[in-house]
Design an enzyme around this catalytic site. Structure first.
Site, PDB file in Angstrom:
ATOM      1  N   SER A   1     -14.593 -95.920  14.988  1.00  4.30           N
ATOM      2  CA  SER A   1     -15.108 -94.542  14.069  1.00  4.30           C
ATOM      3  C   SER A   1     -15.574 -93.754  15.136  1.00  4.30           C
ATOM      4  O   SER A   1     -15.433 -92.296  14.515  1.00  4.30           O
ATOM      5  CB  SER A   1     -16.470 -95.323  13.380  1.00  4.30           C
ATOM      6  OG  SER A   1     -16.268 -96.372  12.594  1.00  4.30           O
TER       7      SER A   1
ATOM      8  N   SER B   1      -9.463-104.593  10.671  1.00  2.00           N
ATOM      9  CA  SER B   1      -8.177-104.915   9.941  1.00  2.00           C
ATOM     10  C   SER B   1      -7.599-105.970  10.890  1.00  2.00           C
ATOM     11  O   SER B   1      -6.432-105.280  11.616  1.00  2.00           O
ATOM     12  CB  SER B   1      -7.188-103.719   9.681  1.00  2.00           C
ATOM     13  OG  SER B   1      -7.144-102.686  10.768  1.00  2.00           O
TER      14      SER B   1
ATOM     15  N   SER C   1     -15.245-101.366  19.587  1.00  5.18           N
ATOM     16  CA  SER C   1     -14.183-100.565  20.333  1.00  5.18           C
ATOM     17  C   SER C   1     -14.193 -99.121  20.152  1.00  5.18           C
ATOM     18  O   SER C   1     -13.702 -98.476  21.479  1.00  5.18           O
ATOM     19  CB  SER C   1     -12.798-101.142  19.701  1.00  5.18           C
ATOM     20  OG  SER C   1     -12.801-100.627  18.690  1.00  5.18           O
TER      21      SER C   1
ATOM     22  N   GLY D   1      -8.956-102.074  15.786  1.00  8.26           N
ATOM     23  CA  GLY D   1      -9.602-102.577  17.178  1.00  8.26           C
ATOM     24  C   GLY D   1     -10.785-103.467  16.794  1.00  8.26           C
ATOM     25  O   GLY D   1     -11.197-103.693  15.559  1.00  8.26           O
TER      26      GLY D   1
END
Length: 212
Positions: free
Chosen positions: A50, A117, A47, A43
């Site tokens: 974590s 990612s 967002s 995300g």
């Protein structure tokens, strides 16, 4: 010619053989009483990847499960501190962590990875590294406008001012997952609700066998 020079003149991969441990993957699974899996949180920055991954791991611990959280910022302090945020280095960043996650899953752990990612192809390559049942893509779906309002690290403000280049969502593309196994909409739910939704999905799919 020195020994080191001699090795440089050859393809060293030809001389590397996979070492098979006496302890098998299935034995590690039985010991831990769970099904190993990589939960790949993806995300935008801000967002909640974590934060939610951390909340999920706390719940896994309370359930007596064995897990480990690999966080993007933490990894860049060590293993990937030599990498920039160019597209090329972002790809290498994800490749390395994919290999680490694969090893952790082989040990029988539930692995949580929290990385932006941004590219579909990179996430697909990680999926293909693992057995089909050992990869779950978790899309932390938060609109860019909400991420900018949160901006916990002040990164969006810097990116908008031109102080940070190649920032995902601003001047570098983010490609949302096409078919994530778990789709979490943080705009509509609390951190606790998001974490519980993920735990319930793991339970439904049989990853939490033998809960305490």
């Amino acid at each position: 010619m020195s020994t080191s020079d001699e090795y440089k003149d050859h393809d060293t991969s030809r001389n590397i053989v996979w070492h098979h441990s006496s302890v098998t993957h299935q034995e590690r699974i039985r010991q831990k009483g769970q099904k190993p899996v990589v939960l790949w949180f993806t995300g935008l920055s801000g967002s909640g990847k974590s934060t939610i991954a951390n909340a999920v791991e706390v719940r896994l611990l309370n359930l007596g499960k064995h897990s480990y959280l690999l966080d993007g910022d933490n990894i860049r302090h060590g293993l990937n501190k030599d990498l920039s945020f160019s597209d090329t280095d972002r790809i290498e960043n994800i490749r390395r962590i994919g290999e680490v996650a694969k090893l952790f899953a082989d040990s029988g752990l539930i692995v949580l990875t929290a990385f932006i990612s941004p590219f579909v192809t990179d996430r697909q390559q990680i999926r293909e590294l693992l057995p089909e049942t050992q990869f779950l893509e978790v899309y932390i779906d938060t609109p860019l406008a909400i991420c900018e309002i949160r901006d916990p690290k002040g990164l969006y403000k810097k990116a908008r001012a031109g102080a940070i280049k190649n920032f995902t969502g601003i001047d570098s593309e983010y490609q949302p997952p096409l078919h994530p196994e778990i789709h979490i909409k943080t705009e509509e739910n609390s951190i606790e609700a998001c974490a519980e939704e993920i735990i319930e999905k793991l339970r439904q799919l049989g990853y939490l066998e033998g809960e305490k």
